[in-house]
Design an enzyme around this catalytic site. Structure first.
Site, short mmCIF file in Angstrom:
data_model
loop_
_atom_site.label_atom_id
_atom_site.label_comp_id
_atom_site.label_asym_id
_atom_site.label_seq_id
_atom_site.Cartn_x
_atom_site.Cartn_y
_atom_site.Cartn_z
N GLY A 164 0.76 -1.25 0.00
CA GLY A 164 0.00 0.00 0.00
C GLY A 164 0.79 1.29 0.00
O GLY A 164 0.29 2.32 -0.46
N ASP B 104 -5.49 2.22 10.65
CA ASP B 104 -6.93 2.07 10.91
C ASP B 104 -7.09 1.69 12.39
O ASP B 104 -7.12 2.56 13.25
CB ASP B 104 -7.44 1.00 9.93
CG ASP B 104 -8.93 0.79 9.96
OD1 ASP B 104 -9.56 1.17 10.95
OD2 ASP B 104 -9.48 0.25 8.99
P1 IMP Z 1 -4.94 -1.69 10.82
O1 IMP Z 1 -4.06 -2.83 11.24
O2 IMP Z 1 -6.37 -1.90 11.24
O3 IMP Z 1 -4.41 -0.33 11.25
O4 IMP Z 1 -5.05 -1.73 9.25
C1 IMP Z 1 -4.05 -1.33 8.42
C2 IMP Z 1 -4.18 -1.97 7.07
O5 IMP Z 1 -5.54 -2.25 6.70
C3 IMP Z 1 -3.66 -0.99 6.03
O6 IMP Z 1 -2.27 -1.13 5.86
C4 IMP Z 1 -4.49 -1.33 4.82
O7 IMP Z 1 -3.86 -2.37 4.09
C5 IMP Z 1 -5.81 -1.85 5.37
N1 IMP Z 1 -6.85 -0.77 5.37
C6 IMP Z 1 -7.40 -0.18 6.45
N2 IMP Z 1 -8.31 0.74 6.08
C7 IMP Z 1 -8.33 0.74 4.72
C8 IMP Z 1 -9.06 1.50 3.74
O8 IMP Z 1 -9.91 2.38 4.03
N3 IMP Z 1 -8.78 1.20 2.44
C9 IMP Z 1 -7.88 0.27 2.05
N4 IMP Z 1 -7.18 -0.45 2.94
C10 IMP Z 1 -7.39 -0.23 4.27
#
Ligand code: IMP
Length: 179
Positions: free
Chosen positions: A50, A108
């Site tokens: 990403g 996120d």
């Molecule tokens: P976390 O571990 O919940 O912080 O998620 C992080 C990962 O989830 C990011 O590196 C993204 O790959 C994916 N992600 C979270 N939100 C989005 C979004 O709105 N669009 C696309 N990918 C997302």
């Protein structure tokens, strides 16, 4: 600029953050990093897939001596007491005593960054900070100090500028939000 709508798989998305704003915000981050890391020769670790566009546009604007390397997180998940832990893959650089800046596409819940920082800290860096393109503060479930955030957004699913929806949308120049 007029809003544009696109369809990826079964979902519609409309333009949300235009390339101009993204680049302006990234330029500000680069200036801040230039000041904070002068004479520290930081090692940027960009988390694939990403962060590839963010890493590219940020590094073009960082002017101090620095290094960059690309890492991935395994899709295989190891159950530990903290939950699901993704292993760091492809880290060939020695991060010991280095000033590390992790480059992420989006924070996120913060699980990914939290786990990644734990694994990197075990390797004894001199310092470690996170620079993320996007952050969803409402969703954060960890006490994380993210020093460099290009843009905070509400809890909406977004694609484009490196971010995907089931593999599609990474190539879009602007960021789109689900309709
Ligand atoms: P976390 O571990 O919940 O912080 O998620 C992080 C990962 O989830 C990011 O590196 C993204 O790959 C994916 N992600 C979270 N939100 C989005 C979004 O709105 N669009 C696309 N990918 C997302």
């Amino acid at each position: 600029m007029d809003p544009r709508t696109i369809k990826l798989h079964d979902c519609e998305f409309s333009t949300y953050i235009f390339e101009e704003e993204i680049i302006a915000r990234i330029s500000m981050l680069a200036e801040q990093i230039d000041q904070d890391y002068a004479h520290k020769k930081p090692l940027f670790l960009a988390v694939l897939n990403g962060s590839f566009m963010f890493a590219s546009d940020l590094l073009k604007r960082v002017t101090i001596p620095c290094e960059i390397s690309f890492i991935r997180l395994s899709s295989y998940q190891n159950m530990q007491s903290t939950g699901k832990v993704k292993e760091v893959l492809g880290l060939t650089e020695d991060v010991h005593s280095r000033h590390v800046v992790v480059l992420e596409d989006i924070v996120d819940t913060g699980h990914t960054v939290h786990n990644l920082l734990q694994q990197l800290n075990e390797r004894g860096p001199a310092s470690i900070e996170v620079a993320t393109l996007l952050m969803k503060p409402e969703c954060l479930q960890h006490d994380l100090n993210i020093k460099y955030v290009a843009r905070s957004i509400p809890n909406d699913f977004v694609v484009g500028y490196g971010l995907d929806y089931n593999g599609l949308g990474r190539n879009l120049r602007d960021i789109y939000k689900i309709v």
